[in-house]
Design an enzyme around this catalytic site. Structure first.
Site, PDB file in Angstrom:
ATOM      1  N   ASP A  28       9.211  55.387 -69.046  1.00 12.22           N
ATOM      2  CA  ASP A  28       9.529  56.757 -68.626  1.00 12.22           C
ATOM      3  C   ASP A  28       8.503  57.214 -67.587  1.00 12.22           C
ATOM      4  O   ASP A  28       7.305  57.167 -67.821  1.00 12.22           O
ATOM      5  CB  ASP A  28       9.487  57.679 -69.858  1.00 12.22           C
ATOM      6  CG  ASP A  28      10.018  59.068 -69.561  1.00 12.22           C
ATOM      7  OD1 ASP A  28      10.756  59.610 -70.385  1.00 12.22           O
ATOM      8  OD2 ASP A  28       9.676  59.626 -68.496  1.00 12.22           O
ATOM      9  N   MET A  29       8.992  57.633 -66.426  1.00  8.13           N
ATOM     10  CA  MET A  29       8.109  58.081 -65.350  1.00  8.13           C
ATOM     11  C   MET A  29       7.406  59.376 -65.754  1.00  8.13           C
ATOM     12  O   MET A  29       7.963  60.197 -66.472  1.00  8.13           O
ATOM     13  CB  MET A  29       8.909  58.295 -64.068  1.00  8.13           C
ATOM     14  CG  MET A  29       9.638  57.054 -63.563  1.00  8.13           C
ATOM     15  SD  MET A  29       8.533  55.675 -63.225  1.00  8.13           S
ATOM     16  CE  MET A  29       7.583  56.365 -61.870  1.00  8.13           C
ATOM     17  N   ASP A  39      14.856  58.810 -64.772  1.00  7.24           N
ATOM     18  CA  ASP A  39      13.492  58.242 -64.773  1.00  7.24           C
ATOM     19  C   ASP A  39      13.144  57.457 -66.030  1.00  7.24           C
ATOM     20  O   ASP A  39      11.980  57.211 -66.290  1.00  7.24           O
ATOM     21  CB  ASP A  39      12.459  59.357 -64.540  1.00  7.24           C
ATOM     22  CG  ASP A  39      12.100  60.092 -65.808  1.00  7.24           C
ATOM     23  OD1 ASP A  39      12.982  60.259 -66.679  1.00  7.24           O
ATOM     24  OD2 ASP A  39      10.934  60.491 -65.939  1.00  7.24           O
ATOM     25  N   GLU A  40      14.131  57.074 -66.812  1.00  8.70           N
ATOM     26  CA  GLU A  40      13.777  56.295 -68.008  1.00  8.70           C
ATOM     27  C   GLU A  40      14.795  55.200 -68.300  1.00  8.70           C
ATOM     28  O   GLU A  40      15.972  55.321 -67.981  1.00  8.70           O
ATOM     29  CB  GLU A  40      13.609  57.201 -69.237  1.00  8.70           C
ATOM     30  CG  GLU A  40      14.850  57.943 -69.582  1.00  8.70           C
ATOM     31  CD  GLU A  40      14.695  58.871 -70.782  1.00  8.70           C
ATOM     32  OE1 GLU A  40      14.196  58.430 -71.825  1.00  8.70           O
ATOM     33  OE2 GLU A  40      15.115  60.032 -70.651  1.00  8.70           O
TER      34      GLU A  40
HETATM   35  P1  TTP Z   1      11.564  63.828 -68.104  1.00  6.44           P
HETATM   36  O1  TTP Z   1      11.243  62.383 -68.166  1.00  6.44           O
HETATM   37  O2  TTP Z   1      12.011  64.511 -69.340  1.00  6.44           O
HETATM   38  O3  TTP Z   1      10.289  64.640 -67.610  1.00  6.44           O
HETATM   39  P2  TTP Z   1       9.210  64.239 -66.530  1.00  6.44           P
HETATM   40  O4  TTP Z   1       9.379  62.860 -66.041  1.00  6.44           O
HETATM   41  O5  TTP Z   1       9.177  65.301 -65.481  1.00  6.44           O
HETATM   42  O6  TTP Z   1       7.855  64.372 -67.368  1.00  6.44           O
HETATM   43  P3  TTP Z   1       7.314  63.406 -68.521  1.00  6.44           P
HETATM   44  O7  TTP Z   1       6.004  62.906 -67.978  1.00  6.44           O
HETATM   45  O8  TTP Z   1       7.148  64.287 -69.701  1.00  6.44           O
HETATM   46  O9  TTP Z   1       8.307  62.330 -68.702  1.00  6.44           O
HETATM   47  O10 TTP Z   1      12.660  64.086 -67.014  1.00  6.44           O
HETATM   48  C1  TTP Z   1      12.711  63.339 -65.791  1.00  6.44           C
HETATM   49  C2  TTP Z   1      13.124  64.231 -64.643  1.00  6.44           C
HETATM   50  O11 TTP Z   1      14.379  64.820 -64.917  1.00  6.44           O
HETATM   51  C3  TTP Z   1      12.176  65.378 -64.413  1.00  6.44           C
HETATM   52  O12 TTP Z   1      11.105  65.015 -63.552  1.00  6.44           O
HETATM   53  C4  TTP Z   1      13.066  66.426 -63.818  1.00  6.44           C
HETATM   54  C5  TTP Z   1      14.427  66.142 -64.407  1.00  6.44           C
HETATM   55  N1  TTP Z   1      14.719  67.132 -65.475  1.00  6.44           N
HETATM   56  C6  TTP Z   1      15.433  68.271 -65.163  1.00  6.44           C
HETATM   57  O13 TTP Z   1      15.834  68.471 -64.005  1.00  6.44           O
HETATM   58  N2  TTP Z   1      15.669  69.201 -66.146  1.00  6.44           N
HETATM   59  C7  TTP Z   1      15.224  69.047 -67.429  1.00  6.44           C
HETATM   60  O14 TTP Z   1      15.440  69.918 -68.290  1.00  6.44           O
HETATM   61  C8  TTP Z   1      14.495  67.846 -67.757  1.00  6.44           C
HETATM   62  C9  TTP Z   1      13.981  67.636 -69.152  1.00  6.44           C
HETATM   63  C10 TTP Z   1      14.272  66.931 -66.752  1.00  6.44           C
HETATM   64 MG    MG Z   2       9.674  61.281 -67.407  1.00  9.16          MG
END
Ligand code: TTP
Ligand code: MG
Length: 381
Positions: free
Chosen positions: A9-10, A102-103
């Site tokens: 996961d990014m 991103d995962e």
């Molecule tokens: P996530 O992997 O949930 O969050 P993240 O990568 O920003 O942070 P983390 O380090 O905690 O993993 O989501 C990936 C991307 O998806 C995030 O950068 C932006 C998008 N996203 C949205 O647009 N709306 C949302 O509610 C969520 C949870 C994510």
């Molecule tokens: Mg992420």
């Protein structure tokens, strides 16, 4: 049988890309979002310290962190990076399932000789991501998807956490129940009513109490609290469900005709499932009445199956439980909820003599259909 699943996961994905492209944003609170919905898509880790998080209204984020830099979403830029990362992960293992931008999960069960030890492999992935994209990711390694996801989240950002089979329960002990898939506001309230806030506490509850309070979900809760998750890593392009439906030549409420159609459909589905090497646990019956009202009825069986007979008989039962209100114009059956290979093997070992017989019959029919065409051989009921 124990699997090895990676969850990659990014970190702060959109915000990290904005900081990468604009060096002046690095080290600063950055909030990506806005647009029509006016909510935060994501926030950099600097901004998270102020309590800003995804899905929060922008005005609230402004209040919490007025000096943050607010930037709009640049979807195509994020997608381009996402595609490169996913393409790379696919080269490591074909059993790769992208679950969001991103995962992804990788199933590397039994590949140690080929790919090396899982931690070394995870380090190589992190290195590639950093060099090729300039970004960091977090990786969880665990016996199944659920625990791998919790593990990747454990040490964010830039984390690497491996949970071995015998560490799973300890690892989950203190996990807030809100982290369990399926626990929303309502379940949380019920759990709190029982004095339960952590996953480990669920494990100590009698199953009867859980099923009384949550119905079927109670059993899932218990399994999750034990760190059990049979769901398979489903590669891109591999079906999540396999189904077959037909509009009947003439609307009918003749149960025999419906059963005949279901039997033929089960035959096709069973063959396709076996071709994909899958086994599913949920069988769904679909009926469309002559007034176009659509009903679906599903049953989840104990062990995952690829048997035509089990699919067919479950569909029959679902049909018999259904009070036909009028004539039916379309009937269909589907199988979903495919289970992981580790679980499949465990199940396979326990095949009863009857299962074994059915399985041989299925294989024989598959072979004849392959050689002479589909309709040459049908089993009797
Ligand atoms: P996530 O992997 O949930 O969050 P993240 O990568 O920003 O942070 P983390 O380090 O905690 O993993 O989501 C990936 C991307 O998806 C995030 O950068 C932006 C998008 N996203 C949205 O647009 N709306 C949302 O509610 C969520 C949870 C994510
Ligand atoms: Mg992420």
């Amino acid at each position: 049988m124990k699997g090895t699943i990676l969850h990659i996961d990014m970190d702060a994905f959109y915000a990290a890309i904005e900081q990468l492209d604009n060096p002046r944003l690095r080290g600063k609170p950055v909030i990506v979002g806005g647009g029509m919905r006016g909510v935060v898509s994501t926030a950099s880790y600097e901004a998270r310290e102020f309590g800003v998080h995804s899905a929060m209204p922008i005005f609230q984020a402004k209040r919490l962190c007025p000096r943050a830099v607010f930037v709009p979403v640049r979807m195509s830029r994020y997608q381009e990076t996402s595609r490169r990362i996913m393409a790379f992960l696919n080269t490591i293992s074909p059993v790769c399932e992208q679950v969001s931008i991103d995962e992804a999960y990788l199933d590397i069960t039994g590949t140690e000789r080929l790919l090396g030890d899982p931690i070394a492999l995870a380090k190589r992935i992190k290195e590639w991501v950093r060099e090729e994209t300039g970004l960091t990711c977090s990786i969880g390694i665990a016996p199944n998807k659920f625990v791998a996801k919790i593990a990747s989240d454990w040490d964010k950002p830039d984390g690497l956490t491996m949970i071995r089979h015998d560490e799973v329960e300890d690892f989950l002990d203190d996990l807030p129940v809100t982290k369990l898939p399926g626990v929303g506001k309502r379940a949380l309230k019920t759990l709190e009513g029982l004095g339960i806030t952590q996953a480990g506490q669920i494990r100590k509850l009698p199953e009867a109490i859980l099923t009384k309070k949550f119905g079927k979900f109670g059993r899932s809760l218990l399994e999750l609290s034990r760190g059990l998750d049979p769901s398979a890593v489903v590669s891109h392009g591999e079906p999540k469900s396999i189904s077959n439906e037909n509009t009947l030549g003439e609307d009918t409420d003749d149960i025999e005709i419906l059963m005949k159609t279901l039997a033929a459909q089960s035959e096709t589905i069973g063959r396709r499932i076996r071709t994909h090497g899958l086994r599913g646990r949920t069988i769904t019956l679909k009926l469309k009445y002559s007034d176009f009202r659509l009903v679906t009825r599903a049953r989840t069986i104990d062990g995952p199956t690829n048997s035509t007979k089990i699919i067919r008989d479950t569909a029959f039962e679902l049909l018999k439980n259904e009070q036909l209100r009028s004539k039916v114009r379309l009937v269909g059956v589907g199988v979903s909820n495919f289970q992981s290979s580790a679980r499949q093997l465990a199940f396979f070992e326990k095949l009863s003599i009857e299962d074994e017989r059915q399985s041989r019959l299925d294989m024989a029919i598959d072979e004849v259909s392959g050689k002479f065409g589909r309709d040459k051989l049908k089993r009797g009921r």
